[in-house]
Design a protein around this motif. Structure first.
Motif, short mmCIF file in Angstrom:
data_model
loop_
_atom_site.label_atom_id
_atom_site.label_comp_id
_atom_site.label_asym_id
_atom_site.label_seq_id
_atom_site.Cartn_x
_atom_site.Cartn_y
_atom_site.Cartn_z
N UNK A 271 2.28 28.42 32.13
CA UNK A 271 3.44 28.30 33.02
C UNK A 271 4.78 28.44 32.29
N UNK A 272 4.78 28.08 31.01
CA UNK A 272 6.04 28.12 30.27
C UNK A 272 5.89 28.94 28.99
N UNK A 273 6.83 29.84 28.79
CA UNK A 273 6.91 30.70 27.61
C UNK A 273 7.81 29.96 26.62
N UNK A 274 7.21 29.48 25.54
CA UNK A 274 7.96 28.63 24.61
C UNK A 274 8.37 29.43 23.38
N UNK A 275 9.67 29.59 23.19
CA UNK A 275 10.16 30.21 21.95
C UNK A 275 10.05 29.11 20.89
N UNK A 276 8.92 29.13 20.17
CA UNK A 276 8.51 27.98 19.35
C UNK A 276 8.79 28.21 17.88
N UNK A 277 9.91 28.81 17.60
CA UNK A 277 10.24 29.16 16.22
C UNK A 277 11.69 28.79 15.90
N UNK A 278 11.98 28.77 14.62
CA UNK A 278 13.35 28.53 14.17
C UNK A 278 13.75 29.71 13.31
N UNK A 279 14.98 30.09 13.36
CA UNK A 279 15.49 31.06 12.39
C UNK A 279 16.89 30.63 11.97
N UNK A 280 17.39 31.26 10.92
CA UNK A 280 18.71 30.86 10.42
C UNK A 280 19.73 31.05 11.54
N UNK A 281 20.51 30.03 11.83
CA UNK A 281 21.54 30.14 12.86
C UNK A 281 21.06 29.78 14.25
N UNK A 282 19.74 29.67 14.43
CA UNK A 282 19.22 29.28 15.74
C UNK A 282 19.51 30.28 16.83
N UNK A 283 19.55 31.56 16.46
CA UNK A 283 19.86 32.60 17.46
C UNK A 283 18.57 33.24 17.96
N UNK A 284 18.70 33.93 19.09
CA UNK A 284 17.59 34.67 19.66
C UNK A 284 17.71 36.11 19.15
N UNK A 285 16.71 36.56 18.39
CA UNK A 285 16.78 37.93 17.86
C UNK A 285 16.82 38.93 19.03
N UNK A 286 17.68 39.96 18.94
CA UNK A 286 17.78 40.92 20.04
C UNK A 286 16.43 41.52 20.44
N UNK A 287 15.55 41.72 19.44
CA UNK A 287 14.25 42.33 19.74
C UNK A 287 13.34 41.38 20.54
N UNK A 288 13.68 40.09 20.61
CA UNK A 288 12.85 39.14 21.36
C UNK A 288 13.21 39.12 22.84
#
Lengths: 343, 343
Positions: A63-80
């Motif tokens: 039911x829920x799509x969890x972006x379950x990762x961390x990256x520098x800056x806490x941004x959402x990569x454009x490719x995601x």
């Protein structure tokens, strides 16, 4: 904030296991909620659950799509972004522990509006809280506190929940940070609440409950940490614990991110009792939880024995040796009001 | 947040003097900044400064139109809105201590955009802060702390600033609440900051300064208040005071708004030292400031004498008898690095 289960864990193309720490925590503590993981080419992380496409996960009931990762800056990569949009189009809600708000990405906001998807930014508080009242609530509460940040407060609270449930006790982990919130499916990121409402948010988090029910409240920061002590004290006063466990990392030489010294365990116990008794006069320490990862096994056991003797408390490493001695101590100090279903 | 002086104080049509407390504070502490007051028919408050129209105040150089009143709910009365708009059209900035944001009123937002006016909502934080670092800063800092909320922490800090300046010392009041902020013309409402950044905001508020410069930091809440203790501790750690003054109201029997007991003054001193020395090992108490309003003059003097003896500290009522003994103590405990211009 209340997330719908089960989850599809999105790992994107993060380089290593560390960047997927949140996903690993979810699989460790809530295996049943994780139908699978979704990885993009180049992903260096693997949580061991099945690799699924959005369609496959939807077919399995996620039911829920969890972006379950961390990256520098806490941004959402454009490719995601296209994958998040595709999940929304397939009927998923989305949850993220990144700093950036999901709705700040126009494609995601539009898709969510069109498909009626909930967007959960677990680093941000979703609702307003009242100020703390300090009124006594029914039920029992245990708070994990620490000599520093990042010393196992979340892990310890989750381990205590699991151990209490194994004994048939009513017990609920209460999440106060983003990873805990994804693991619990609900909670409040107390460090994201407006300062005047820290205690009020903690009161909301652990409401009145059955007399034998235990809330295991995830602690934050340290009373002795110059950056985050305000959050720690507000959480102590709002959660009005009956019991607390001190978490510690024995090899650390300075507080995380600053130059302040690590306080002694006895000092943390004393200060927590002195400040905690304002809202719960009977507050007491029921154990010490140590992350002994950097010690050999024999060294770790010797160290825990010494701590136990020095403080007259069970001293455990929740990861290495479990938390049973702490649960025994809780059972002895807080006899059940109603007969317990099992021991 | 930085306000342009001088001010025109808008009192609207509030019923009584209490509702104009903010305006009275401004006139008391910053008489030079107040060119006049503007009152609507039915107003029951009077700060004693000249009644002026917007045009008259503009002609006298006023730069900011200050909504210097409180009402139930912190809202802007609909009948006040045209006056705010007229002030903007006459070239004023606007500052308000109400809960409602000025820009949330469409007529005000439009007028401000058109005329380039700044809108200052002093209850809300205007900027983002870093987390606290705990790094030692140059200059000296004194924080007012309390046995409870509303016991004179702001008044005491302002009185200390005035007394130090009379002696020719470099001293700046540092505002942490909305009224203090209007009086100071700058500062940060720390209770409105996101919890993780309380200490960071306090660090920003009292930056590096000359070795003999004193920041007089307005305290908030109490370490012993179950609703607001987090703000208090974050402020203590962020302001890393060299010295503190405990503020107290001797007739109060329970903490404001809750049922918790009032802590003993000695307990507040001890706890403030224990927690404060994490960021400043030499932190010490330099006085007790009591609001003796509800005691007769003889009774008040006897009470202050007793406190001074019990604690070995100057005990004063800043309103009734001034703060000179506290300044003497500070002078004795913190000898000037450079010769002082006067004594």
């Amino acid at each position: 904030m209340e997330l719908r289960q089960p989850y599809l864990l999105f790992l994107g193309d993060v380089r290593d296991q560390l960047a997927a720490k949140v996903a690993h925590g979810l699989v460790h503590w809530r295996r049943d909620w994780c139908v699978g993981q979704m990885r993009l080419p180049g992903c260096g992380a693997d949580t061991g659950v099945p690799d699924l496409s959005i369609e496959e996960a939807a077919a399995k009931g996620a039911r829920t799509f969890v972006v379950a990762v961390a990256n520098a800056g806490g941004v959402l990569a454009p490719s995601w972004i296209p994958h998040v949009v595709a999940a929304i189009e397939a009927g998923f809600d989305v949850a993220s522990g990144l700093h950036v708000r999901l709705a700040s990405v126009p494609e995601i906001a539009e898709a969510a509006a069109k498909h009626g998807a909930a967007l959960h930014d677990v680093r941000h508080a979703e609702r307003a809280f009242a100020t703390g009242k300090g009124t006594v609530r029914s039920g029992r509460r245990l708070l994990t506190v620490g000599t520093d940040c990042s010393v196992g407060k979340k892990f310890t609270a989750l381990a205590l929940e699991a151990a209490m449930r194994r004994r048939g006790w009513q017990a609920d982990f209460r999440a106060t940070g983003q990873t805990g919130l994804l693991i619990s499916g609900k909670g409040v990121a107390v460090d994201a609440v407006v300062a005047d409402f820290i205690a009020g948010a903690a009161e909301w988090l652990s409401p009145d409950a059955d007399p034998d029910h235990w809330d295991l409240v995830e602690g934050q920061g340290s009373l002795f940490h110059p950056s985050f002590s305000g959050v720690t004290l507000g959480l102590l006063h709002g959660s009005q614990p009956d019991a607390f466990v001190v978490c510690h990392e024995p090899t650390r030489r300075a507080m995380r991110g600053v130059e302040a010294p690590i306080p002694a365990i006895a000092e943390v116990i004393d200060m927590t009792v002195r400040l905690g008794r304002i809202v719960n006069p009977a507050v007491r320490c029921v154990g010490i939880a140590v992350n002994t990862e950097k010690l050999g096994e024999g060294q770790a056991l010797t160290y825990l024995d010494r701590l136990a003797g020095e403080h007259g408390l069970p001293a455990v490493d929740p990861i290495r040796f479990g938390v049973e001695p702490v649960i025994d101590r809780v059972a002895a100090e807080f006899p059940a009001v109603s007969p317990r279903s099992s021991t």
